[in-house]
Design a protein around this motif. Sequence first.
Motif, PDB file in Angstrom:
ATOM      1  N   ASP A 101       0.828  -1.199   0.000  1.00 19.64           N
ATOM      2  CA  ASP A 101       0.000   0.000   0.000  1.00 19.64           C
ATOM      3  C   ASP A 101       0.867   1.255   0.000  1.00 19.64           C
ATOM      4  O   ASP A 101       1.646   1.476   0.935  1.00 19.64           O
ATOM      5  N   ILE A 102       0.723   2.068  -1.027  1.00 18.52           N
ATOM      6  CA  ILE A 102       1.547   3.273  -1.136  1.00 18.52           C
ATOM      7  C   ILE A 102       1.135   4.345  -0.139  1.00 18.52           C
ATOM      8  O   ILE A 102       1.875   5.321   0.067  1.00 18.52           O
ATOM      9  N   CYS A 103      -0.034   4.196   0.478  1.00 20.69           N
ATOM     10  CA  CYS A 103      -0.538   5.217   1.398  1.00 20.69           C
ATOM     11  C   CYS A 103      -0.391   4.806   2.858  1.00 20.69           C
ATOM     12  O   CYS A 103      -0.969   5.427   3.752  1.00 20.69           O
ATOM     13  N   GLN A 104       0.386   3.758   3.092  1.00 19.49           N
ATOM     14  CA  GLN A 104       0.722   3.311   4.436  1.00 19.49           C
ATOM     15  C   GLN A 104       2.237   3.226   4.548  1.00 19.49           C
ATOM     16  O   GLN A 104       2.932   3.191   3.535  1.00 19.49           O
ATOM     17  N   PRO A 105       2.784   3.192   5.751  1.00 19.38           N
ATOM     18  CA  PRO A 105       4.226   2.996   5.876  1.00 19.38           C
ATOM     19  C   PRO A 105       4.667   1.734   5.152  1.00 19.38           C
ATOM     20  O   PRO A 105       3.939   0.738   5.122  1.00 19.38           O
ATOM     21  N   PHE A 106       5.855   1.765   4.577  1.00 27.48           N
ATOM     22  CA  PHE A 106       6.345   0.622   3.804  1.00 27.48           C
ATOM     23  C   PHE A 106       6.450  -0.623   4.661  1.00 27.48           C
ATOM     24  O   PHE A 106       7.050  -0.616   5.732  1.00 27.48           O
ATOM     25  N   ARG A 107       5.839  -1.687   4.184  1.00 28.26           N
ATOM     26  CA  ARG A 107       5.941  -2.990   4.835  1.00 28.26           C
ATOM     27  C   ARG A 107       5.612  -4.057   3.816  1.00 28.26           C
ATOM     28  O   ARG A 107       4.562  -3.994   3.170  1.00 28.26           O
ATOM     29  N   HIS A 158       4.610  -3.031  -9.854  1.00 27.26           N
ATOM     30  CA  HIS A 158       4.700  -4.378  -9.278  1.00 27.26           C
ATOM     31  C   HIS A 158       5.157  -4.312  -7.826  1.00 27.26           C
ATOM     32  O   HIS A 158       5.140  -5.327  -7.130  1.00 27.26           O
ATOM     33  N   ALA A 159       5.579  -3.134  -7.388  1.00 23.48           N
ATOM     34  CA  ALA A 159       6.139  -2.983  -6.047  1.00 23.48           C
ATOM     35  C   ALA A 159       5.260  -2.172  -5.111  1.00 23.48           C
ATOM     36  O   ALA A 159       5.517  -2.124  -3.913  1.00 23.48           O
ATOM     37  N   GLY A 160       4.243  -1.535  -5.641  1.00 21.06           N
ATOM     38  CA  GLY A 160       3.352  -0.731  -4.814  1.00 21.06           C
ATOM     39  C   GLY A 160       2.014  -0.563  -5.491  1.00 21.06           C
ATOM     40  O   GLY A 160       1.937  -0.548  -6.718  1.00 21.06           O
ATOM     41  N   ARG A 225      11.620  -1.085  -1.392  1.00 19.60           N
ATOM     42  CA  ARG A 225      11.220   0.199  -0.818  1.00 19.60           C
ATOM     43  C   ARG A 225      11.368   1.321  -1.858  1.00 19.60           C
ATOM     44  O   ARG A 225      10.500   2.198  -1.973  1.00 19.60           O
ATOM     45  N   GLU A 226      12.446   1.305  -2.600  1.00 16.46           N
ATOM     46  CA  GLU A 226      12.693   2.320  -3.617  1.00 16.46           C
ATOM     47  C   GLU A 226      11.597   2.313  -4.678  1.00 16.46           C
ATOM     48  O   GLU A 226      11.041   3.364  -5.043  1.00 16.46           O
ATOM     49  N   ASN A 227      11.251   1.136  -5.172  1.00 14.48           N
ATOM     50  CA  ASN A 227      10.243   1.048  -6.224  1.00 14.48           C
ATOM     51  C   ASN A 227       8.839   1.306  -5.693  1.00 14.48           C
ATOM     52  O   ASN A 227       7.985   1.831  -6.409  1.00 14.48           O
ATOM     53  N   TRP A 228       8.587   0.965  -4.444  1.00 11.78           N
ATOM     54  CA  TRP A 228       7.324   1.329  -3.787  1.00 11.78           C
ATOM     55  C   TRP A 228       7.169   2.849  -3.743  1.00 11.78           C
ATOM     56  O   TRP A 228       6.103   3.390  -4.029  1.00 11.78           O
ATOM     57  N   ALA A 229       8.256   3.551  -3.401  1.00  9.36           N
ATOM     58  CA  ALA A 229       8.212   5.011  -3.361  1.00  9.36           C
ATOM     59  C   ALA A 229       7.967   5.592  -4.752  1.00  9.36           C
ATOM     60  O   ALA A 229       7.244   6.587  -4.907  1.00  9.36           O
ATOM     61  N   ILE A 230       8.552   4.961  -5.774  1.00  5.41           N
ATOM     62  CA  ILE A 230       8.333   5.442  -7.135  1.00  5.41           C
ATOM     63  C   ILE A 230       6.909   5.138  -7.592  1.00  5.41           C
ATOM     64  O   ILE A 230       6.306   5.916  -8.342  1.00  5.41           O
ATOM     65  N   ALA A 231       6.347   4.026  -7.117  1.00  8.52           N
ATOM     66  CA  ALA A 231       4.936   3.741  -7.413  1.00  8.52           C
ATOM     67  C   ALA A 231       4.055   4.872  -6.896  1.00  8.52           C
ATOM     68  O   ALA A 231       3.099   5.293  -7.567  1.00  8.52           O
ATOM     69  N   LYS A 232       4.372   5.370  -5.717  1.00  5.29           N
ATOM     70  CA  LYS A 232       3.602   6.493  -5.166  1.00  5.29           C
ATOM     71  C   LYS A 232       3.727   7.719  -6.069  1.00  5.29           C
ATOM     72  O   LYS A 232       2.739   8.438  -6.312  1.00  5.29           O
ATOM     73  N   ARG A 233       4.916   7.944  -6.599  1.00  6.48           N
ATOM     74  CA  ARG A 233       5.102   9.051  -7.544  1.00  6.48           C
ATOM     75  C   ARG A 233       4.295   8.825  -8.811  1.00  6.48           C
ATOM     76  O   ARG A 233       3.758   9.777  -9.405  1.00  6.48           O
ATOM     77  N   ASP A 242      -1.597  14.444  -5.498  1.00  6.35           N
ATOM     78  CA  ASP A 242      -1.871  13.756  -4.232  1.00  6.35           C
ATOM     79  C   ASP A 242      -2.219  12.302  -4.506  1.00  6.35           C
ATOM     80  O   ASP A 242      -3.346  11.979  -4.885  1.00  6.35           O
ATOM     81  N   ALA A 243      -1.249  11.412  -4.300  1.00  6.44           N
ATOM     82  CA  ALA A 243      -1.453  10.001  -4.624  1.00  6.44           C
ATOM     83  C   ALA A 243      -2.482   9.331  -3.734  1.00  6.44           C
ATOM     84  O   ALA A 243      -3.071   8.319  -4.122  1.00  6.44           O
ATOM     85  N   CYS A 244      -2.705   9.872  -2.550  1.00  7.91           N
ATOM     86  CA  CYS A 244      -3.526   9.168  -1.568  1.00  7.91           C
ATOM     87  C   CYS A 244      -4.929   9.738  -1.396  1.00  7.91           C
ATOM     88  O   CYS A 244      -5.682   9.293  -0.533  1.00  7.91           O
ATOM     89  N   ARG A 245      -5.294  10.688  -2.223  1.00  8.91           N
ATOM     90  CA  ARG A 245      -6.694  11.112  -2.204  1.00  8.91           C
ATOM     91  C   ARG A 245      -7.525  10.035  -2.908  1.00  8.91           C
ATOM     92  O   ARG A 245      -6.976   9.157  -3.588  1.00  8.91           O
ATOM     93  N   PRO A 246      -8.848  10.049  -2.771  1.00 11.12           N
ATOM     94  CA  PRO A 246      -9.673   9.052  -3.457  1.00 11.12           C
ATOM     95  C   PRO A 246      -9.369   9.026  -4.957  1.00 11.12           C
ATOM     96  O   PRO A 246      -9.250  10.081  -5.596  1.00 11.12           O
ATOM     97  N   THR A 247      -9.241   7.837  -5.492  1.00 14.03           N
ATOM     98  CA  THR A 247      -8.869   7.697  -6.896  1.00 14.03           C
ATOM     99  C   THR A 247     -10.040   8.052  -7.806  1.00 14.03           C
ATOM    100  O   THR A 247     -11.117   7.453  -7.680  1.00 14.03           O
ATOM    101  N   PRO A 248      -9.851   8.992  -8.729  1.00  8.68           N
ATOM    102  CA  PRO A 248     -10.927   9.309  -9.670  1.00  8.68           C
ATOM    103  C   PRO A 248     -11.214   8.131 -10.586  1.00  8.68           C
ATOM    104  O   PRO A 248     -10.374   7.251 -10.795  1.00  8.68           O
TER     105      PRO A 248
END
Length: 286
Positions: A101-107, A158-160, A225-233, A242-248
């Motif tokens: 989940d890109i909107c939660q801490p990386f785990r 594939h990472a986030g 972790r790096e690719n998860w962060a890029i997924a958020k981008r 804003d990646a974590c607002r409701p998805t249109p």
Amino acid sequence: MKHLRLFVAMVAASLLASPAAAYWEYGHQTVAAIAWANITPHARAEIRRLLLVQAQLDTPSCPVRTIKEASVWPDCIKPLKDQDGKPRFGYAYSWHYQNVDICQPFRLPPACDSGDCVSAQIPRQLAVLKDKRNSAKDRLTALAFLVHFVGDLHQPLHAGDKGDKGGNDTRVDYGAYTTPRLNLHSIWDGLLAERAISTPPSMVRRYPAADAKRESAGGVVAWSRENWAIAKRAYAAAMGGDACRPTPAHMAMDEATIEAMAPVEREQIKRGGLRLAKLLNQAFRG
């Protein structure tokens, strides 16, 4: 017209992709080619020897005669059935990705604990490949999975994800191209990857040792972790910031966004190739 035909062909390919599908061939083969250009002569010779037993895989419609063919073999085999009509390689479907989940801490997800995610499979396949007590067939299978999964991990979707199967359920227009079949995942798999890879200069070359060492530093968790962060981008770019607002229901990547994100994907493809080279050199250390 040439670009339109290319787009139509790529969209048609996207219709065949499952949520766990990986880079289209261009991305995987480029990662493999970069690795091939940056491994030691000893590793290259050992890989050539393994490739000689590719007939033992019994997948004639999915040959593994070169490292580039090995890079797409794990996708090619997905439709293959056994004599009872069941998927021969169904056990590996979940190995191609990890929905973090890109909107939660990386785990990393619980599935990784049992090996059912891409970051868990990379070290597992590397271990099989390293062990010369294993059969050549098993080691070649591990080689193909390893080459492919390193490519998968470096496709950020594939990472986030955001509860949408890595962007597969998120409709996005790509510049002037608008179609209900296009989504965020398929854009990063194909259209954006094509833009990134085909932009000169060629990515497939021998990189200076210092560059390769810097780009391949760390391990699978750090790369995840790096690719998860890029997924958020990637989500933020398609959603206007804003990646974590409701998805249109419908988003768009305009040309300026495409131009900004293509170098990001290009860098991850290069890193994937150099990191794969690092792992292959470890596997075949002479």
